[in-house]
Design an enzyme around this catalytic site. Sequence first.
Site, short mmCIF file in Angstrom:
data_model
loop_
_atom_site.label_atom_id
_atom_site.label_comp_id
_atom_site.label_asym_id
_atom_site.label_seq_id
_atom_site.Cartn_x
_atom_site.Cartn_y
_atom_site.Cartn_z
N PHE A 40 0.81 -1.21 0.00
CA PHE A 40 0.00 0.00 0.00
C PHE A 40 0.85 1.27 0.00
O PHE A 40 0.64 2.16 -0.82
CB PHE A 40 -0.95 -0.01 1.21
CG PHE A 40 -2.10 -0.95 1.03
CD1 PHE A 40 -3.29 -0.51 0.47
CD2 PHE A 40 -2.00 -2.28 1.41
CE1 PHE A 40 -4.36 -1.37 0.29
CE2 PHE A 40 -3.05 -3.15 1.24
CZ PHE A 40 -4.24 -2.70 0.68
N ARG A 41 1.81 1.35 0.91
CA ARG A 41 2.50 2.61 1.13
C ARG A 41 3.91 2.68 0.56
O ARG A 41 4.51 3.75 0.52
CB ARG A 41 2.56 2.91 2.64
CG ARG A 41 1.17 3.07 3.25
CD ARG A 41 1.24 3.42 4.73
NE ARG A 41 -0.08 3.47 5.32
CZ ARG A 41 -0.89 4.53 5.30
NH1 ARG A 41 -0.49 5.64 4.71
NH2 ARG A 41 -2.08 4.49 5.85
N HIS A 76 -8.89 -9.85 7.56
CA HIS A 76 -9.34 -8.54 7.06
C HIS A 76 -10.38 -8.67 5.95
O HIS A 76 -10.61 -7.73 5.20
CB HIS A 76 -8.14 -7.73 6.57
CG HIS A 76 -7.19 -7.37 7.67
ND1 HIS A 76 -5.82 -7.32 7.52
CD2 HIS A 76 -7.42 -7.08 8.99
CE1 HIS A 76 -5.25 -6.99 8.67
NE2 HIS A 76 -6.20 -6.85 9.57
N CYS A 84 -25.81 -6.08 0.32
CA CYS A 84 -26.43 -4.77 0.15
C CYS A 84 -26.57 -4.11 1.51
O CYS A 84 -27.10 -4.72 2.45
CB CYS A 84 -27.80 -4.92 -0.51
SG CYS A 84 -28.71 -3.35 -0.64
N CYS A 88 -30.85 -3.58 1.89
CA CYS A 88 -31.78 -4.70 2.09
C CYS A 88 -31.10 -5.97 2.59
O CYS A 88 -31.77 -6.93 2.95
CB CYS A 88 -32.56 -4.99 0.81
SG CYS A 88 -31.57 -5.78 -0.51
N CYS A 97 -32.83 -3.66 -4.79
CA CYS A 97 -33.36 -2.40 -4.24
C CYS A 97 -32.55 -1.17 -4.64
O CYS A 97 -32.94 -0.05 -4.31
CB CYS A 97 -33.44 -2.48 -2.71
SG CYS A 97 -31.81 -2.41 -1.90
N SER A 142 5.33 -8.22 9.13
CA SER A 142 6.15 -7.52 10.11
C SER A 142 5.44 -7.39 11.45
O SER A 142 5.99 -6.81 12.40
CB SER A 142 6.52 -6.12 9.58
OG SER A 142 7.29 -6.23 8.41
N ASN A 174 10.69 -13.70 6.96
CA ASN A 174 10.38 -12.35 6.53
C ASN A 174 11.67 -11.69 6.06
O ASN A 174 12.77 -12.10 6.44
CB ASN A 174 9.76 -11.55 7.69
CG ASN A 174 9.06 -10.29 7.24
OD1 ASN A 174 8.24 -10.32 6.33
ND2 ASN A 174 9.39 -9.16 7.86
#
Length: 247
Positions: free
Chosen positions: A38-39, A124, A132, A135, A159, A196, A216
């Site tokens: 992501f970063r 996650h 939905c 509904c 809906c 990490s 890692n």
Amino acid sequence: MNNMQSISPEKCAEFIREGGVAAFTGAGISTAAGIPDFRGKGGFYSTGRYNPDTVFEIEYFKTNPKPFYDFSRDMLEIVDRITPTFTHFFLAQLEEMGLLSSLSTQNIDPLHQMAGSKNVICIHGSYSSMNCLRCGKYYGLDASLEYIRSQDVPRCGECGGLLKPDVVFFGEQVHGMNEAMQEIAESKTLLVLGSSLVVYPAAILPQWAKRAVVVNRTGVSIPTVPEQYMVERELDDFFRQVAEYVF
């Protein structure tokens, strides 16, 4: 590192052959397959297409869902072009052999399932279904992916309400923590792969292990685990060697 020892591929394979193995995976196993983080440099947020402070914020999503769906389409386009890594397939094979009892992941991509893993706890969430928000209608995997790919903002066919994938947003409860905690506590060996351990609350799960093997790129220590081993290597490089002693 607290109580941290080095471990050879042969010794890791010995632990695996004992059975009762659980696995906990983080972003490192997905970035190895070609999904950006992501970063980091070249990561999703570096494109400027979505604000990292709001794209996964549930209240923002309810009023402005398009940035999240822009991100989702970008990620799914990448998933369509790549394949799971050797380590993804290795874990699936261990499960098939009855050596690995559970797999908990922090990742929302489907690479573990694509590799053949069945018992995957997605802490996650994932894109495996949608609901939905008006509904409550449920949409399965195929329908969910079709809606995301074909509509800027997916709407319910019943809906017209906003559809939300089963991805955990900030402000929502994570999934399967108790189940993952129990599986890890009952395991003989926990493999901690590509994490990490800085994203909470999922990062506390490895602390329930009796024995942990952490693989890692950078060193990670797990408080409270009496027997822990650290391998600072690429996942596939290490587990190709481990596999030679397992199979």
